[in-house]
Each structure stands twice: as structure tokens, then as C-alpha cells.
Design a protein around this motif. Structure first.
Motif, PDB file in Angstrom:
ATOM      1  N   SER A   1     -12.118  11.659   5.215  1.00 34.38           N
ATOM      2  CA  SER A   1     -12.751  10.773   6.193  1.00 34.38           C
ATOM      3  C   SER A   1     -12.342   9.327   5.960  1.00 34.38           C
ATOM      4  O   SER A   1     -11.807   8.971   4.905  1.00 34.38           O
ATOM      5  N   GLN A   2     -12.622   8.487   6.948  1.00 37.19           N
ATOM      6  CA  GLN A   2     -12.272   7.074   6.847  1.00 37.19           C
ATOM      7  C   GLN A   2     -13.091   6.340   5.792  1.00 37.19           C
ATOM      8  O   GLN A   2     -12.678   5.281   5.315  1.00 37.19           O
ATOM      9  N   ASP A   3     -14.251   6.893   5.440  1.00 34.18           N
ATOM     10  CA  ASP A   3     -15.062   6.247   4.408  1.00 34.18           C
ATOM     11  C   ASP A   3     -14.772   6.831   3.024  1.00 34.18           C
ATOM     12  O   ASP A   3     -15.635   6.864   2.150  1.00 34.18           O
ATOM     13  N   HIS A   4     -13.531   7.327   2.844  1.00 33.50           N
ATOM     14  CA  HIS A   4     -12.982   7.679   1.534  1.00 33.50           C
ATOM     15  C   HIS A   4     -13.603   8.936   0.928  1.00 33.50           C
ATOM     16  O   HIS A   4     -13.631   9.088  -0.289  1.00 33.50           O
TER      17      HIS A   4
ATOM     18  N   LYS B   1      -4.454   8.531   2.730  1.00 33.37           N
ATOM     19  CA  LYS B   1      -3.314   8.653   3.637  1.00 33.37           C
ATOM     20  C   LYS B   1      -2.767  10.073   3.705  1.00 33.37           C
ATOM     21  O   LYS B   1      -2.304  10.520   4.744  1.00 33.37           O
TER      22      LYS B   1
ATOM     23  N   GLU C   1       0.829  -1.198   0.000  1.00 31.23           N
ATOM     24  CA  GLU C   1       0.000   0.000   0.000  1.00 31.23           C
ATOM     25  C   GLU C   1       0.865   1.250   0.000  1.00 31.23           C
ATOM     26  O   GLU C   1       1.949   1.277   0.584  1.00 31.23           O
TER      27      GLU C   1
ATOM     28  N   LYS D   1     -11.824   9.424  15.214  1.00 21.86           N
ATOM     29  CA  LYS D   1     -12.493   8.313  14.542  1.00 21.86           C
ATOM     30  C   LYS D   1     -13.945   8.631  14.201  1.00 21.86           C
ATOM     31  O   LYS D   1     -14.519   8.033  13.291  1.00 21.86           O
TER      32      LYS D   1
ATOM     33  N   SER E   1      -9.199  10.981   8.595  1.00 19.98           N
ATOM     34  CA  SER E   1      -7.958  10.217   8.459  1.00 19.98           C
ATOM     35  C   SER E   1      -6.760  11.132   8.236  1.00 19.98           C
ATOM     36  O   SER E   1      -5.645  10.822   8.649  1.00 19.98           O
TER      37      SER E   1
ATOM     38  N   THR F   1      -3.939   7.221  -1.794  1.00 17.22           N
ATOM     39  CA  THR F   1      -4.832   6.231  -1.191  1.00 17.22           C
ATOM     40  C   THR F   1      -4.121   4.887  -1.100  1.00 17.22           C
ATOM     41  O   THR F   1      -3.192   4.609  -1.861  1.00 17.22           O
ATOM     42  N   THR F   2      -4.573   4.072  -0.170  1.00 15.67           N
ATOM     43  CA  THR F   2      -3.898   2.795   0.066  1.00 15.67           C
ATOM     44  C   THR F   2      -4.035   1.838  -1.106  1.00 15.67           C
ATOM     45  O   THR F   2      -3.140   1.037  -1.371  1.00 15.67           O
TER      46      THR F   2
ATOM     47  N   GLU G   1      -8.477   3.990   1.396  1.00 19.13           N
ATOM     48  CA  GLU G   1      -8.240   4.875   2.531  1.00 19.13           C
ATOM     49  C   GLU G   1      -7.275   5.987   2.140  1.00 19.13           C
ATOM     50  O   GLU G   1      -6.245   5.745   1.513  1.00 19.13           O
TER      51      GLU G   1
END
Length: 353
Positions: free
Chosen positions: A290-293, A317, A71, A254, A277, A330-331, A315
Motif C-alpha cells: 500500500s501507499q502507506d508502506h 516500488k 531513490e 489509489k 502501489s 523502497t524509495t 514507498e
């Protein structure tokens, strides 16, 4: 003189010093290596898959740089290139405009956690307890061995602040290649984010750490100055500038994002109910991923939402602004370019006018 591959491997496998053997916990290797160049356009490793997907009627996403089996963990824009770091320790350099792969090396044994450019020197940090410094003018490499796994870092003027997974912060003068005093402990677990600013002639560090509150420390002495009791377990923080003469920061969690003034200030806290994130501030705009992209864009002062959230695959980064384009790491999708919405670009144009 160029070293052989075996010599390169020997230096790369050097073990970190313990605090017992080195009071400061950092060792700078005097040996230099040449950074190998693999820019042959006919090379198989230079093949880049470019994917163009319509996100909506007026949004086009171009992605490249995904590396099979690992990643993307960090990136940095330098001149007309993107320097990307990966979780397996690989470092790849791409042409910023075309996406062409210019170089592909593996300087670290574990994840690349941050990348900075200081003058003509590229600095990478890693969980393998090393830093690498690549002189792009003289084509040499220097390795710095740190006594901790480096999780985050912040470059402010000549000083690189290194946050570790065991709660320590090291300071390294990059210009002199010398550690500044001893490391200091800010928490018992991971230092998540370090932000450094200059305020009324003093250097201040804003620190977010795992299982700890956000704190402000003197950037010169490391002394604790203030704590944000409302900001516990923040994943990341950014400095929002001043409002009514009071500095403000924004912290990501979170389950929420919170903009707040210094402890004791009269500024009201502003909360947004989405996960965070990573965040950046550019020309008065707060970009929050956000964590939901999803990517939200807010007015830096009012924290008013300016756009419908943009979505990417994977995700997020790290983000950076390049002209009218938002560059996102992104990962899963690698490096993604997103057109910044017109409402944001118009604000920038109006400010310049």
C-alpha cells in the motif's frame, strides 16, 4: 576491444530517432561496450551500511542499498545477486546474501524504470528513452534507442513489451534483437503496467494505463479484445490464475484493490479498501503493498487476508520472493528483507507435500 570513456559517453548521449526518421521508433546500436567492473572491496563505494531494526517480536528487517541523493526505482534478482536501479540512472549490483556491493555503474541519464534477466543478459529500461542489454558472459553492452520514454515493461518468453509515457507499446524480440511490427497506441497518457499470459494457445496482454480502463489485447497483433469498464485509472495489475475456469486479475488503485473475473464472467468482484502501489503473486499468495508502506498477504483464490500488515520505511516500488524472504525495494530505505510470516510459509510447505 574495450572502448575509451569518451567513446562510452558519446554512445550514451546518442539522441533517439523520431518516428519521421524511423517508422518503427526503435534503433539498435551495433556498437558494443564493456561493462566496467568495480568490485574492489577496499573501494569507498563498496562500503554498505547494514541496518537491523526490530519491527516486532518475531520480525527482523535488514536494509541496504540506499543511495544518497536519489531513490531506488526498480530491482531484479539474478542468481545470487540483486541488480538495483535508481532514479538518477545508476545501476548497482549487490550480493544477495551479504549485501556487499559488487558493481556500481551509471548507464542511464534518467530513472531506471525496469530490470529483467533474459538468459545471461541483463536488460534495463529508462525514462531517457534507451534500453541497455548487458551480456554477463561476454562482458559486452548493447544500447537500444526508443522513440519514447519507457515507463514500464514486461518480459514474456523472447518478447519484451515496452510501455511508454505517451501511451504506446513497443515489442522487441530480445533473442533476435529485432522490433516486432509497429508500436500500437493503447491510451493518450502513461502505460502503467503490462501483464502478458498465454491462454489456450493465445498470447494476451493485460494493460493498465493512466486515465483509461484496463484492457486486454492480442499479444501478437495488438488488437483490442476486451475492456474492464470497472477498472479505470488502475496503477498496477496482476494475473490471479483461474477460478471456475475463468481467468481473474487484480487491479490496484489509489484507494482500493479489486479482484475481478473477465468481463461477462459469473465471478463476483472482491474489493479491499486500501491503496496499492505494487503487487506480485507467488505460489498462491497475493502480496499487495500500500501507499502507506504496508504489505498485505492474501490467499490468491479467496482474497482472504492471511497476516497482519507488515510495515517498512518508504514507498514500496517493487517486491520479489527469495526462499522464505520477501525482498522489497523502497524509495528511502533501499532494499529491505522481510521474513515471510509462518502462516504463508506453512501453506507453501503443505502444497509441496
Amino acid at each position: 576491444e574495450t572502448r575509451s570513456e569518451s567513446q562510452v559517453n558519446q554512445l550514451s548521449s546518442a539522441q533517439p530517432l523520431s518516428n519521421a526518421g524511423n517508422n518503427n521508433g526503435i534503433l539498435v546500436q551495433d556498437s558494443f561496450l564493456r561493462l566496467p567492473c568495480r568490485s574492489d572491496a577496499s573501494s569507498k563505494s563498496s562500503t554498505i551500511e547494514r541496518i537491523t531494526d526490530a519491527i516486532n517480536d518475531d520480525q527482523v528487517c535488514i536494509s541496504y542499498g540506499a543511495l544518497q541523493g536519489t531513490e531506488l526505482s526498480s530491482f531484479c534478482i539474478y542468481d545470487k545477486a540483486i541488480i538495483a536501479g535508481y532514479k538518477n540512472g545508476t545501476l548497482r549490483i549487490f550480493n544477495l546474501e551479504s549485501g556487499a556491493l559488487l558493481d556500481n555503474v551509471k548507464p542511464h541519464k534518467e530513472a531506471v524504470t525496469s530490470i529483467h534477466v533474459y538468459q545471461d543478459i541483463v536488460i534495463t529500461t529508462s525514462l531517457d528513452r534507451t534500453m541497455k542489454l548487458y551480456d554477463l558472459v561476454h562482458h559486452t553492452t548493447k544500447m537500444v534507442i526508443v522513440d519514447q520514454e519507457i515507463f514500464t515493461s514486461c518480459l514474456f518468453k523472447d518478447i519484451l513489451y515496452l510501455g511508454t509515457k505517451r501511451g504506446l507499446i513497443f515489442r522487441l524480440n530480445v533473442k533476435k534483437m529485432k522490433q516486432i511490427s509497429h508500436p500500437f497506441c493503447v491510451c493518450l497518457k502513461t502505460v502503467n503496467t503490462i501483464q502478458v499470459i498465454e491462454e489456450k494457445g493465445s498470447v494476451l496482454m493485460f494493460i493498465a494505463a493512466e486515465d483509461s480502463v484496463v484492457s486486454i489485447r492480442d499479444g501478437t497483433t495488438g488488437s483490442l479484445l476486451q475492456v474492464f469498464t470497472e477498472l479505470s485509472n488502475a496503477r498496477c495489475i496482476v494475473f490471479l490464475g483461474h477460478l471456475i475456469s475463468s481467468p481473474r486479475i487484480c487491479a490496484g488503485f489509489k484507494d482500493k484493490m479489486l479482484a475481478i473475473g473477465l468481463p461477462g464472467s459469473s465471478l463476483n468482484a472482491i474489493t479491499k479498501l486500501h491503496s496499492v502501489s505494487c503487487m506480485i503473486v507467488q505460489k498462491g499468495i497475493l502480496f499487495a503493498a500500500s501507499q502507506d508502506h504496508k504489505i498485505f498477504m492474501y490467499d490468491e483464490k479467496t482474497i482472504d487476508l492471511l497476516n497482519n500488515p507488515m510495515e517498512v520505511n518508504g514507498e514500496i516500488k517493487k517486491m520479489a520472493v527469495w526462499g522464505k524472504v520477501l525482498v522489497v525495494a523502497t524509495t528511502t530505505s533501499g532494499i529491505t528483507y522481510l521474513d515471510i510470516p509462518k502462516i504463508v510459509v506453512d501453506r507453501w510447505i503443505n502444497k509441496e507435500d
